[in-house]
Design an enzyme around this catalytic site. Structure first.
Site, PDB file in Angstrom:
ATOM      1  N   CYS A 121      -1.689   9.544   4.683  1.00 53.38           N
ATOM      2  CA  CYS A 121      -1.893   8.963   2.940  1.00 53.38           C
ATOM      3  C   CYS A 121      -3.106   9.765   2.477  1.00 53.38           C
ATOM      4  CB  CYS A 121      -1.992   7.462   3.053  1.00 53.38           C
ATOM      5  SG  CYS A 121      -2.632   6.397   3.885  1.00 53.38           S
ATOM      6  N   GLU A 161       1.056  -1.467  -0.447  1.00 54.48           N
ATOM      7  CA  GLU A 161      -0.249  -0.433   0.038  1.00 54.48           C
ATOM      8  C   GLU A 161       0.713   1.446  -0.039  1.00 54.48           C
ATOM      9  OE1 GLU A 161      -2.433  -0.984  -0.793  1.00 54.48           O
ATOM     10  OE2 GLU A 161      -2.495  -2.754  -0.029  1.00 54.48           O
TER      11      GLU A 161
HETATM   12  P1  NAP Z   1       8.403   4.806   3.248  1.00 52.11           P
HETATM   13  O1  NAP Z   1      10.133   5.914   4.062  1.00 52.11           O
HETATM   14  O2  NAP Z   1       8.497   4.548   2.311  1.00 52.11           O
HETATM   15  O3  NAP Z   1       8.763   4.195   4.657  1.00 52.11           O
HETATM   16  C1  NAP Z   1       7.995   3.090   5.231  1.00 52.11           C
HETATM   17  C2  NAP Z   1       8.755   1.859   6.083  1.00 52.11           C
HETATM   18  O4  NAP Z   1       9.991   1.079   4.957  1.00 52.11           O
HETATM   19  C3  NAP Z   1       9.754   1.679   6.974  1.00 52.11           C
HETATM   20  O5  NAP Z   1       9.617   0.623   7.839  1.00 52.11           O
HETATM   21  C4  NAP Z   1      11.205   2.145   6.115  1.00 52.11           C
HETATM   22  O6  NAP Z   1      11.810   1.644   6.984  1.00 52.11           O
HETATM   23  C5  NAP Z   1      10.805   0.563   5.439  1.00 52.11           C
HETATM   24  N1  NAP Z   1      12.225   0.881   4.261  1.00 52.11           N
HETATM   25  C6  NAP Z   1      12.245   1.611   3.577  1.00 52.11           C
HETATM   26  N2  NAP Z   1      13.725   1.359   2.894  1.00 52.11           N
HETATM   27  C7  NAP Z   1      13.077   0.454   2.558  1.00 52.11           C
HETATM   28  C8  NAP Z   1      13.709  -0.261   1.629  1.00 52.11           C
HETATM   29  N3  NAP Z   1      15.182  -0.106   0.588  1.00 52.11           N
HETATM   30  N4  NAP Z   1      13.642  -1.912   1.662  1.00 52.11           N
HETATM   31  C9  NAP Z   1      12.750  -2.374   2.617  1.00 52.11           C
HETATM   32  N5  NAP Z   1      12.109  -1.163   3.519  1.00 52.11           N
HETATM   33  C10 NAP Z   1      12.432  -0.458   3.496  1.00 52.11           C
HETATM   34  O7  NAP Z   1       7.626   5.743   4.164  1.00 52.11           O
HETATM   35  P2  NAP Z   1       6.537   6.684   5.467  1.00 52.11           P
HETATM   36  O8  NAP Z   1       8.035   8.021   5.393  1.00 52.11           O
HETATM   37  O9  NAP Z   1       7.326   6.066   6.587  1.00 52.11           O
HETATM   38  O10 NAP Z   1       5.404   6.399   5.054  1.00 52.11           O
HETATM   39  C11 NAP Z   1       4.799   7.889   4.611  1.00 52.11           C
HETATM   40  C12 NAP Z   1       4.556   7.433   2.996  1.00 52.11           C
HETATM   41  O11 NAP Z   1       3.304   5.914   3.223  1.00 52.11           O
HETATM   42  C13 NAP Z   1       3.349   8.091   2.294  1.00 52.11           C
HETATM   43  O12 NAP Z   1       3.403   7.796   1.226  1.00 52.11           O
HETATM   44  C14 NAP Z   1       2.137   7.451   3.098  1.00 52.11           C
HETATM   45  O13 NAP Z   1       0.608   7.794   1.513  1.00 52.11           O
HETATM   46  C15 NAP Z   1       1.993   6.092   2.445  1.00 52.11           C
HETATM   47  N6  NAP Z   1       1.636   5.623   3.879  1.00 52.11           N
HETATM   48  C16 NAP Z   1       0.242   4.516   2.715  1.00 52.11           C
HETATM   49  C17 NAP Z   1      -0.941   4.240   3.294  1.00 52.11           C
HETATM   50  C18 NAP Z   1      -1.922   3.586   2.423  1.00 52.11           C
HETATM   51  O14 NAP Z   1      -3.085   2.937   3.702  1.00 52.11           O
HETATM   52  N7  NAP Z   1      -2.139   3.471   0.959  1.00 52.11           N
HETATM   53  C19 NAP Z   1      -1.361   4.503   4.473  1.00 52.11           C
HETATM   54  C20 NAP Z   1       0.374   4.772   6.129  1.00 52.11           C
HETATM   55  C21 NAP Z   1       1.052   5.552   4.779  1.00 52.11           C
HETATM   56  P3  NAP Z   1      12.820   2.942   8.140  1.00 52.11           P
HETATM   57  O15 NAP Z   1      12.116   3.486   8.006  1.00 52.11           O
HETATM   58  O16 NAP Z   1      13.474   2.106   8.686  1.00 52.11           O
HETATM   59  O17 NAP Z   1      14.524   3.348   6.367  1.00 52.11           O
END
Ligand code: NAP
Length: 540
Positions: free
Chosen positions: A340, A306
């Site tokens: 999001c 997601e």
């Molecule tokens: P993010 O930066 O993509 O991080 C999400 C998770 O992915 C974190 O636990 C992060 O770990 C991990 N991660 C980062 N690089 C990775 C890699 N190379 N391999 C595997 N895992 C990796 O997102 P965020 O800033 O936490 O959250 C905001 C985003 O989530 C926004 O784009 C929002 O729209 C989206 N979101 C979507 C929904 C939905 O239901 N569609 C709901 C909520 C949020 P680390 O932080 O420890 O590096």
């Protein structure tokens, strides 16, 4: 008997009984208690055992920089240990009776319910949510637990029996689908896949983590869970989740908690041959990156991914403007635009645009900015200095090639955090700010003359998560429903134009670049994603 589902709705229940001051007292006490525990060093938990890494990560509150705790900086090796533990635990967990699993997760829900203020207070400290947002998020986690337990039971563990009567004549063996002389008894069952890596975002670290983990485990998979641990950090709520699962009696190794950077711990789960599936919620770049990496290495993993949004709302000439203003303000600026589902683009009919803007700006002036632990504060801090950089750069770009209609400034609250004004800008429809998810409280407004053109612009995005419409015209509503390219759509919604999906009432689902599965959380079709179908034919 069909299990009944009721939403948790904590704050509403306090209000209905005239006990909102009791709600506040409980939350304030929980904040004080939480603060007393801050600064401690926490382990990871693999196979039920405490595990320590060489390095620590210091987690600070975005509110004021308070050190929340010291967490282990897990490595690829820790991820491998956890994957091994989860793979070992899978052998017996997959064979537990579905009713037993449903009962266990209902117990987890009860534990969350007892601890809701404790967890809500930590959540507010950890990511800067107001008390209402935090308790609402814990409620959502409880809802997911009950809802998925109910779904598992309603669907009898997703197993069905079919049969074919004996054939009275022998049919040529070469005949496709020949009935058997002895008849056949068949079991068709959805079966778990194995180990799931659950990778969570910072913005809903309780509800989304619990929802994804429960989806995986209640269907018989085991989990390696990684909370957000880098720029934005939510490792303490992650640990609270571990504690609730453990207290309920989820067996050792079924749920493993590994803190550490996504680029190491998360990536190891993506590239491991022993991880059958990834349940991820986060940004599009990370989500797409992990799928591409796994598939290009020949790993055919299940991805339940997601991702982000660039969610539009259309305000028609026939709309109730006050309703639109309050719904849009709440959807754009609640939790500082870090949802999001937040609206980031609004298309308003030219004839009411100036009136809409002036009413919205009046509304924005009244949104209190500051310490979100204080009652009445609406906008807390941004999650990190990186988010602040995104905000200031976007404002500069808007000033350079558009107009800042309100806000655009940092706010000095006297606290060591990134506080900013809710911001309204106007830029060209092909501007990069119209395309890119910013995840900060910046709303873009644009005028339109023709409703169909507004819809075309609303759909002109790689994303398709949420969308809203304010209109009193049946024909417009019909056209919107028919053409809007988004999974979660709200029309004339009073509480919020695009945010606040309720488990069991809506489904929360993305289309296009917002999701790969096309199935939503908190809905009838969520659990099936964590399983694969098998047909077993038995002839005696
Ligand atoms: P993010 O930066 O993509 O991080 C999400 C998770 O992915 C974190 O636990 C992060 O770990 C991990 N991660 C980062 N690089 C990775 C890699 N190379 N391999 C595997 N895992 C990796 O997102 P965020 O800033 O936490 O959250 C905001 C985003 O989530 C926004 O784009 C929002 O729209 C989206 N979101 C979507 C929904 C939905 O239901 N569609 C709901 C909520 C949020 P680390 O932080 O420890 O590096």
């Amino acid at each position: 008997m069909k299990p009944e589902f009721h939403n948790e709705f904590t704050y509403k229940n306090f209000l209905e009984h005239g006990k909102d001051s009791e709600f506040d007292a409980l939350f304030d006490a929980a904040v004080s208690n939480a603060r007393r525990t801050f600064g401690a060093k926490h382990p990871m938990f693999i196979n039920g055992k405490e595990v320590y890494a060489q390095e620590l990560i210091t987690e600070r509150s975005p509110i004021d920089g308070t050190v929340i705790g010291l967490f282990q900086k897990g490595t690829r090796e820790h991820a491998r240990q956890a994957i091994h533990a989860a793979a070992t635990a899978f052998d017996s967990w997959k064979n537990t009776d579905y009713a037993e699993r449903a009962a266990l997760f209902r117990k987890v829900a009860e534990i969350f319910s007892k601890k809701k203020f404790e967890i809500g207070a930590v959540l507010s400290y950890e990511n800067g949510k107001s008390r209402y947002e935090s308790i609402g998020e814990v409620d959502e986690a409880i809802d997911f637990l009950h809802y998925y337990a109910n779904e598992l039971e309603i669907n009898k563990g997703y197993s069905r029996k079919t049969s074919q009567a004996r054939s009275t004549v022998k049919v040529d063996a070469g005949f496709q689908g020949a009935p058997s002389l002895k008849g056949e008894k068949v079991t068709i069952a959805m079966k778990p896949l194995g180990v799931f890596g659950v990778i969570a975002p910072f913005n809903f670290p309780v509800s989304i983590s619990v929802g994804m983990s429960t989806g995986a485990m209640i269907t018989g998979n085991t989990v390696v869970f990684k909370p957000s641990s880098s720029d934005s950090m939510t490792m303490l709520t992650g640990l609270k989740i571990y504690e609730c699962f453990k207290e309920a009696g989820i067996p050792q190794g079924v749920f493993n908690y590994v803190s550490g950077p996504g680029s190491e711990v998360g990536d190891e789960m993506v590239v491991s041959r022993d991880v059958a599936g990834i349940a991820f919620t986060g940004s599009r770049s990370v989500g797409v990156g992990m799928i591409t990496k796994a598939y290009s290495a020949g790993l055919q993993k299940k991805f339940i991914v997601e991702m982000g949004g660039k969610n539009p709302v259309v305000v028609s000439r026939s709309s109730d403007i006050d309703l639109a203003v309050s719904g849009i303000s709440s959807a754009a600026f609640g939790f500082c635009g870090q949802k999001c589902s937040a609206v980031s683009r609004v298309y308003v009919h030219e004839s009411i645009k100036e009136l809409f803007i002036s009413k919205l700006v009046d509304n924005m002036r009244n949104l209190n900015i500051g310490n979100p632990l204080v009652k009445g504060i609406y906008l807390g801090p941004l999650i990190s200095q990186n988010a602040l950089k995104t905000y200031t750069e976007a404002v500069e770009k808007a000033k350079g090639s558009g107009r800042v209609l309100y806000g655009g400034n940092k706010v000095d609250t006297g606290l060591n955090g990134a506080y900013v004004e809710p911001t309204l800008i106007e830029v060209r429809s092909d501007h990069e700010l119209v395309k890119k998810e910013l995840f900060v409280p910046i709303l873009i407004v644009q005028g339109f003359k023709d409703f169909s053109d507004a819809l075309r612009q609303a759909n002109d995005t790689e994303y398709g998560l949420t969308a809203g419409l304010y209109s009193k015209k049946g024909a417009e509503i019909k056209e919107f429903i028919n053409k809007i390219q988004a999974g979660t759509v709200y029309i004339n919604r009073e509480t919020s134009a695009t945010t606040g999906a309720i488990v069991g009432l809506h489904t929360f689902v993305g289309w296009k670049g917002s999701s790969v599965g096309g199935k939503g959380s908190g809905s009838k079709f969520y659990l099936q994603q964590f399983m694969r179908e098998q047909s077993i034919s038995l002839t005696k």
